[in-house]
Design an enzyme around this catalytic site. Sequence first.
Site, PDB file in Angstrom:
ATOM      1  N   CYS A  63     -21.253  -1.140  10.997  1.00 49.05           N
ATOM      2  CA  CYS A  63     -18.662  -1.083  11.238  1.00 49.05           C
ATOM      3  C   CYS A  63     -19.556   0.707  11.227  1.00 49.05           C
ATOM      4  O   CYS A  63     -18.368   1.451  12.026  1.00 49.05           O
ATOM      5  CB  CYS A  63     -18.841  -1.096  10.044  1.00 49.05           C
ATOM      6  SG  CYS A  63     -19.634  -0.921   8.373  1.00 49.05           S
TER       7      CYS A  63
ATOM      8  N   ASP B 138       0.664  -1.162  -0.238  1.00 49.26           N
ATOM      9  CA  ASP B 138       0.203  -0.223   0.377  1.00 49.26           C
ATOM     10  C   ASP B 138       0.473   1.834  -0.218  1.00 49.26           C
ATOM     11  O   ASP B 138      -0.200   2.411   0.279  1.00 49.26           O
ATOM     12  CB  ASP B 138      -1.387  -0.159   1.497  1.00 49.26           C
ATOM     13  CG  ASP B 138       0.116   0.010   2.815  1.00 49.26           C
ATOM     14  OD1 ASP B 138       1.136   0.064   2.257  1.00 49.26           O
ATOM     15  OD2 ASP B 138      -1.150   0.014   3.947  1.00 49.26           O
TER      16      ASP B 138
ATOM     17  N   CYS C 299     -23.294  -7.448   2.489  1.00 45.49           N
ATOM     18  CA  CYS C 299     -23.329  -6.985   3.945  1.00 45.49           C
ATOM     19  C   CYS C 299     -24.995  -6.699   4.071  1.00 45.49           C
ATOM     20  O   CYS C 299     -25.499  -5.741   5.277  1.00 45.49           O
ATOM     21  CB  CYS C 299     -23.096  -5.916   3.158  1.00 45.49           C
ATOM     22  SG  CYS C 299     -20.779  -5.914   3.132  1.00 45.49           S
TER      23      CYS C 299
ATOM     24  N   CYS D  57     -11.580  10.757  10.707  1.00 48.22           N
ATOM     25  CA  CYS D  57     -11.211   9.229  11.287  1.00 48.22           C
ATOM     26  C   CYS D  57     -10.109  10.023  12.167  1.00 48.22           C
ATOM     27  O   CYS D  57      -9.338  10.229  12.065  1.00 48.22           O
ATOM     28  CB  CYS D  57     -10.286   8.597  10.286  1.00 48.22           C
ATOM     29  SG  CYS D  57     -10.610   6.109  10.016  1.00 48.22           S
TER      30      CYS D  57
END
Length: 357
Positions: A197, A135, A191, A217
């Site tokens: 979440c 990443d 989902c 976040c």
Amino acid sequence: MDKGQSLEEAIRSEAARLGFAACGFTRADAADSAGRELREWLEAGRHGTMGWMEERAHHRVSAQALWPEAKSAIALGMSYAPAADPLALAAHPELGRISVYAQGGDYHKTVKKALKALARFIVSQAPSDLKVFVDTAPVMEKPLAQAAGIGWQGKHTNLISREHGSWLFLGVILTSLELVPDPPADSGQHCGSCRRCLDACPTDAFDDPHRIDAQRCISYLTIEHDGAIPHEFRAAIGNRIYGCDDCLAVCPWNRFANAAAANRAFLPRAELAAPRLADLLKLDEAAFREMFAGSPIKRIGVKRMIRNCLIAAGNTRDASLAPSIRAHVDGPDPVIAEAAGWALAQLGFSSAETQAA
């Protein structure tokens, strides 16, 4: 490659031998629609101060924009499923909570080493050009992984696997080979109406399902953000000092995740599983580098770690931490000094007492 075995089967088998828990194949252009969504997200400023996302957005939006010769993408996942409850330390404010993924060895090194070994195997079986990515490169691993069928992007934007829940490190190999694609995963099918979440996020960082405002976040605030943490988020941060697992940990699919499948390189180090805030607040540069050697945490530096620990210390309401906090009030870094003053105020010290400290 065994006689009668396809190249795809051989790659899967070697990937498993190298420690990958999931492997799938897709076209290199399979995630181009996600690139268009990324452009919209960046234009809306949801990435905060992560300027590196903008700088290479022209590459990130498409695997073939990064490497035009790519024909196929191999998406790989390495499990780091935890054996313990990631949310258990919420009941122990004197301890710092470190995201599960960072409690062991640096996944960048482990995953990249395995990707390179798999790349050498592929070339030995089918001479070709290829590139490997973790990443740190501008590749959209999650959309490619979904296109390759190894999991789907949940409403929290992270990948979810039937077998491994929310606990997969991802890597991608782009190749000039034409490989047989796997069926993609369908996020809507798996989902359903669940929104655990989204509801679990302490700072309400999700605008909608599949849309996150990074600026709210806790992972962004404690890892990527380099300035003062906005006051509106400080109480919600609690004792999280590096990242946040809440949206991942509450996912019902995690009940299928098997901690025994986790790569041993990611097993938590004792000193990172439940560190005491009082000890962390004493770290200087040398001690920080020693403690977090071989850890992804090392990249944020001691200043950001101290800032995070001061916020967490203020949230404990534990006056015994005041001496550890006071050591930072008159320090040269204004972000740290401000966080220390805030933490002392949270512990009930008056302005005069804070100045006297």
